[in-house]
Design a protein around this motif. Sequence first.
Motif, PDB file in Angstrom:
ATOM      1  N   SER A 136       0.859  -1.183   0.000  1.00 27.60           N
ATOM      2  CA  SER A 136       0.000   0.000   0.000  1.00 27.60           C
ATOM      3  C   SER A 136       0.895   1.232   0.000  1.00 27.60           C
ATOM      4  O   SER A 136       2.112   1.148   0.257  1.00 27.60           O
ATOM      5  CB  SER A 136      -0.891   0.010   1.238  1.00 27.60           C
ATOM      6  N   LEU A 137       0.297   2.397  -0.262  1.00 29.95           N
ATOM      7  CA  LEU A 137       1.077   3.643  -0.243  1.00 29.95           C
ATOM      8  C   LEU A 137       1.694   3.868   1.132  1.00 29.95           C
ATOM      9  O   LEU A 137       2.858   4.256   1.251  1.00 29.95           O
ATOM     10  CB  LEU A 137       0.197   4.830  -0.631  1.00 29.95           C
ATOM     11  N   GLY A 138       0.922   3.587   2.178  1.00 32.67           N
ATOM     12  CA  GLY A 138       1.437   3.774   3.530  1.00 32.67           C
ATOM     13  C   GLY A 138       2.634   2.883   3.816  1.00 32.67           C
ATOM     14  O   GLY A 138       3.610   3.307   4.455  1.00 32.67           O
ATOM     15  N   MET A 139       2.603   1.633   3.332  1.00 27.28           N
ATOM     16  CA  MET A 139       3.736   0.732   3.526  1.00 27.28           C
ATOM     17  C   MET A 139       4.955   1.210   2.744  1.00 27.28           C
ATOM     18  O   MET A 139       6.099   1.127   3.222  1.00 27.28           O
ATOM     19  CB  MET A 139       3.351  -0.687   3.117  1.00 27.28           C
ATOM     20  N   ARG A 140       4.728   1.724   1.539  1.00 26.92           N
ATOM     21  CA  ARG A 140       5.853   2.255   0.756  1.00 26.92           C
ATOM     22  C   ARG A 140       6.463   3.469   1.444  1.00 26.92           C
ATOM     23  O   ARG A 140       7.686   3.670   1.406  1.00 26.92           O
ATOM     24  CB  ARG A 140       5.392   2.610  -0.661  1.00 26.92           C
ATOM     25  N   GLN A 141       5.610   4.282   2.087  1.00 23.02           N
ATOM     26  CA  GLN A 141       6.135   5.433   2.821  1.00 23.02           C
ATOM     27  C   GLN A 141       7.012   4.966   3.978  1.00 23.02           C
ATOM     28  O   GLN A 141       8.086   5.519   4.229  1.00 23.02           O
ATOM     29  CB  GLN A 141       4.987   6.305   3.349  1.00 23.02           C
ATOM     30  N   ARG A 142       6.569   3.962   4.704  1.00 23.99           N
ATOM     31  CA  ARG A 142       7.368   3.446   5.813  1.00 23.99           C
ATOM     32  C   ARG A 142       8.712   2.903   5.308  1.00 23.99           C
ATOM     33  O   ARG A 142       9.755   3.140   5.916  1.00 23.99           O
ATOM     34  CB  ARG A 142       6.592   2.356   6.564  1.00 23.99           C
ATOM     35  N   LEU A 143       8.668   2.172   4.193  1.00 30.40           N
ATOM     36  CA  LEU A 143       9.908   1.655   3.624  1.00 30.40           C
ATOM     37  C   LEU A 143      10.817   2.794   3.168  1.00 30.40           C
ATOM     38  O   LEU A 143      12.038   2.754   3.381  1.00 30.40           O
ATOM     39  CB  LEU A 143       9.601   0.729   2.448  1.00 30.40           C
ATOM     40  N   GLY A 144      10.214   3.828   2.555  1.00 30.28           N
ATOM     41  CA  GLY A 144      11.001   4.969   2.099  1.00 30.28           C
ATOM     42  C   GLY A 144      11.656   5.713   3.248  1.00 30.28           C
ATOM     43  O   GLY A 144      12.817   6.135   3.160  1.00 30.28           O
ATOM     44  N   VAL A 145      10.926   5.873   4.342  1.00 28.54           N
ATOM     45  CA  VAL A 145      11.497   6.509   5.522  1.00 28.54           C
ATOM     46  C   VAL A 145      12.614   5.633   6.091  1.00 28.54           C
ATOM     47  O   VAL A 145      13.671   6.131   6.510  1.00 28.54           O
ATOM     48  CB  VAL A 145      10.411   6.772   6.581  1.00 28.54           C
ATOM     49  N   GLY A 146      12.405   4.325   6.086  1.00 25.96           N
ATOM     50  CA  GLY A 146      13.448   3.420   6.546  1.00 25.96           C
ATOM     51  C   GLY A 146      14.705   3.532   5.707  1.00 25.96           C
ATOM     52  O   GLY A 146      15.825   3.533   6.234  1.00 25.96           O
ATOM     53  N   HIS A 147      14.530   3.638   4.392  1.00 26.77           N
ATOM     54  CA  HIS A 147      15.669   3.815   3.491  1.00 26.77           C
ATOM     55  C   HIS A 147      16.416   5.102   3.830  1.00 26.77           C
ATOM     56  O   HIS A 147      17.656   5.134   3.835  1.00 26.77           O
ATOM     57  CB  HIS A 147      15.174   3.829   2.048  1.00 26.77           C
ATOM     58  N   ALA A 148      15.658   6.180   4.117  1.00 31.12           N
ATOM     59  CA  ALA A 148      16.285   7.463   4.449  1.00 31.12           C
ATOM     60  C   ALA A 148      17.063   7.385   5.763  1.00 31.12           C
ATOM     61  O   ALA A 148      18.105   8.027   5.923  1.00 31.12           O
ATOM     62  CB  ALA A 148      15.225   8.557   4.521  1.00 31.12           C
ATOM     63  N   LEU A 149      16.573   6.592   6.709  1.00 31.38           N
ATOM     64  CA  LEU A 149      17.203   6.499   8.026  1.00 31.38           C
ATOM     65  C   LEU A 149      18.298   5.436   8.104  1.00 31.38           C
ATOM     66  O   LEU A 149      19.044   5.383   9.085  1.00 31.38           O
ATOM     67  CB  LEU A 149      16.141   6.185   9.084  1.00 31.38           C
ATOM     68  N   LEU A 150      18.406   4.630   7.077  1.00 35.23           N
ATOM     69  CA  LEU A 150      19.270   3.450   7.116  1.00 35.23           C
ATOM     70  C   LEU A 150      20.715   3.786   7.494  1.00 35.23           C
ATOM     71  O   LEU A 150      21.341   3.103   8.310  1.00 35.23           O
ATOM     72  CB  LEU A 150      19.223   2.755   5.753  1.00 35.23           C
ATOM     73  N   GLY A 151      21.271   4.837   6.896  1.00 30.55           N
ATOM     74  CA  GLY A 151      22.664   5.182   7.132  1.00 30.55           C
ATOM     75  C   GLY A 151      22.921   5.997   8.383  1.00 30.55           C
ATOM     76  O   GLY A 151      24.025   6.506   8.573  1.00 30.55           O
ATOM     77  N   ASP A 152      21.897   6.118   9.253  1.00 34.38           N
ATOM     78  CA  ASP A 152      22.002   6.916  10.479  1.00 34.38           C
ATOM     79  C   ASP A 152      22.486   8.330  10.174  1.00 34.38           C
ATOM     80  O   ASP A 152      23.471   8.817  10.732  1.00 34.38           O
ATOM     81  CB  ASP A 152      22.955   6.243  11.477  1.00 34.38           C
ATOM     82  N   PRO A 153      21.775   9.040   9.280  1.00 37.52           N
ATOM     83  CA  PRO A 153      22.208  10.377   8.848  1.00 37.52           C
ATOM     84  C   PRO A 153      21.934  11.429   9.912  1.00 37.52           C
ATOM     85  O   PRO A 153      21.208  11.178  10.877  1.00 37.52           O
ATOM     86  CB  PRO A 153      21.349  10.625   7.606  1.00 37.52           C
ATOM     87  N   SER A 154      22.494  12.604   9.704  1.00 34.07           N
ATOM     88  CA  SER A 154      22.215  13.728  10.599  1.00 34.07           C
ATOM     89  C   SER A 154      21.251  14.720   9.960  1.00 34.07           C
ATOM     90  O   SER A 154      20.808  15.673  10.614  1.00 34.07           O
ATOM     91  CB  SER A 154      23.514  14.454  10.978  1.00 34.07           C
ATOM     92  N   VAL A 155      20.909  14.511   8.685  1.00 36.25           N
ATOM     93  CA  VAL A 155      19.993  15.390   7.957  1.00 36.25           C
ATOM     94  C   VAL A 155      18.965  14.533   7.231  1.00 36.25           C
ATOM     95  O   VAL A 155      19.311  13.510   6.632  1.00 36.25           O
ATOM     96  CB  VAL A 155      20.749  16.270   6.937  1.00 36.25           C
ATOM     97  N   LEU A 156      17.699  14.958   7.281  1.00 37.89           N
ATOM     98  CA  LEU A 156      16.634  14.306   6.519  1.00 37.89           C
ATOM     99  C   LEU A 156      15.980  15.321   5.588  1.00 37.89           C
ATOM    100  O   LEU A 156      15.657  16.439   6.009  1.00 37.89           O
ATOM    101  CB  LEU A 156      15.576  13.726   7.448  1.00 37.89           C
ATOM    102  N   ILE A 157      15.783  14.929   4.333  1.00 39.65           N
ATOM    103  CA  ILE A 157      15.071  15.731   3.345  1.00 39.65           C
ATOM    104  C   ILE A 157      13.910  14.872   2.852  1.00 39.65           C
ATOM    105  O   ILE A 157      14.111  13.883   2.136  1.00 39.65           O
ATOM    106  CB  ILE A 157      15.992  16.142   2.184  1.00 39.65           C
ATOM    107  N   LEU A 158      12.694  15.223   3.259  1.00 34.89           N
ATOM    108  CA  LEU A 158      11.529  14.359   3.058  1.00 34.89           C
ATOM    109  C   LEU A 158      10.413  15.113   2.342  1.00 34.89           C
ATOM    110  O   LEU A 158       9.958  16.158   2.818  1.00 34.89           O
ATOM    111  CB  LEU A 158      11.012  13.848   4.406  1.00 34.89           C
ATOM    112  N   ASP A 159       9.963  14.560   1.240  1.00 37.23           N
ATOM    113  CA  ASP A 159       8.878  15.167   0.474  1.00 37.23           C
ATOM    114  C   ASP A 159       7.612  14.341   0.686  1.00 37.23           C
ATOM    115  O   ASP A 159       7.520  13.200   0.227  1.00 37.23           O
ATOM    116  CB  ASP A 159       9.256  15.201  -1.008  1.00 37.23           C
ATOM    117  N   GLU A 160       6.655  14.893   1.384  1.00 34.33           N
ATOM    118  CA  GLU A 160       5.360  14.249   1.661  1.00 34.33           C
ATOM    119  C   GLU A 160       5.515  12.856   2.282  1.00 34.33           C
ATOM    120  O   GLU A 160       4.907  11.882   1.806  1.00 34.33           O
ATOM    121  CB  GLU A 160       4.531  14.153   0.374  1.00 34.33           C
ATOM    122  N   PRO A 161       6.277  12.711   3.364  1.00 31.77           N
ATOM    123  CA  PRO A 161       6.485  11.372   3.933  1.00 31.77           C
ATOM    124  C   PRO A 161       5.248  10.777   4.599  1.00 31.77           C
ATOM    125  O   PRO A 161       5.178   9.560   4.781  1.00 31.77           O
ATOM    126  CB  PRO A 161       7.594  11.596   4.962  1.00 31.77           C
TER     127      PRO A 161
END
Length: 308
Positions: A136-161
Amino acid sequence: MNDSAPAIEVCGLTKSYGKYAAVDDVSFTVRPGVITGFLGPNGAGKSTTMRMMVGLTPPTAGHCTVLGRDYKHLPNPGRHVGVLLDASAQHAGRTGHEVLTLAATLMGLDQPRVDEIVDLVGLTPTEAGRRTGTYSLGMRQRLGVGHALLGDPSVLILDEPANGLDPAGIHWMRGLLRDFADRGGSVLLSSHLLREIEVIADELVVIGRGQIVAQGSKADLLASSGTLVRSTDDHALAEALTQSDIAHTTATDSGYLTPAPAEHVARTAMHAGIVLTELRPAAETGLEDMFLRLTADHSRDNTKQGTR
């Protein structure tokens, strides 16, 4: 990096297609420990700006630095900056677990980090083992957020998460981003869910037709929102305001928003014999009315009435 320096610095970003400027001289900063809401009507230039920030769209002019460098010059950028611009841009034939595992391999991360992220974003092992084309779209959003957080970054750039998330998912997203910022992370968050931006954002950048129309702390922008006025005859009220050269835009439900002081509005209504049913600072009506007022001249769906 010095904690007092901006984590993101956008300087004069411009993107033109022929004579049309999709983004026109946009400048703003995002500071460590701060969630910055990036708002604007459809077609205002938010996504184009964010794509230029991470090197996906070449700017016509201007530049952006993330953690003091051009994004493309960051070594192993996923370890520094987490990006989610389109949750649907995932290989439909791969499982969620495979998507994260491949990204982890490219970043030089161990497998336990993948399992940690799957748990963090609330995907069950069964869901993580499914192909993303079935998500579902919601599951893809969760996966996308997980991808963004994967590298333990200090900055997040999120478009309509939060797009496609149910209320529980939105609550989860809010807590996750707040915790990230409270630990010193920097978040640039674009969303059409104004209520969520109002709840979570510390600072706001508002864009309309490719140009910044307002920016600053959420508290300061809401405090300067002007006056909300409603009456028993809003049509007559609009005429009276127009005749007195008082600029005004239609409020969310009824009545008008105006930068004029409440006393000036009250005297105008009194002289016109109009009974007011509401007169108060517009900040009390929240972000939605402020957004509509600021973007009234820039919205594709222009609902402005009686504006001068």
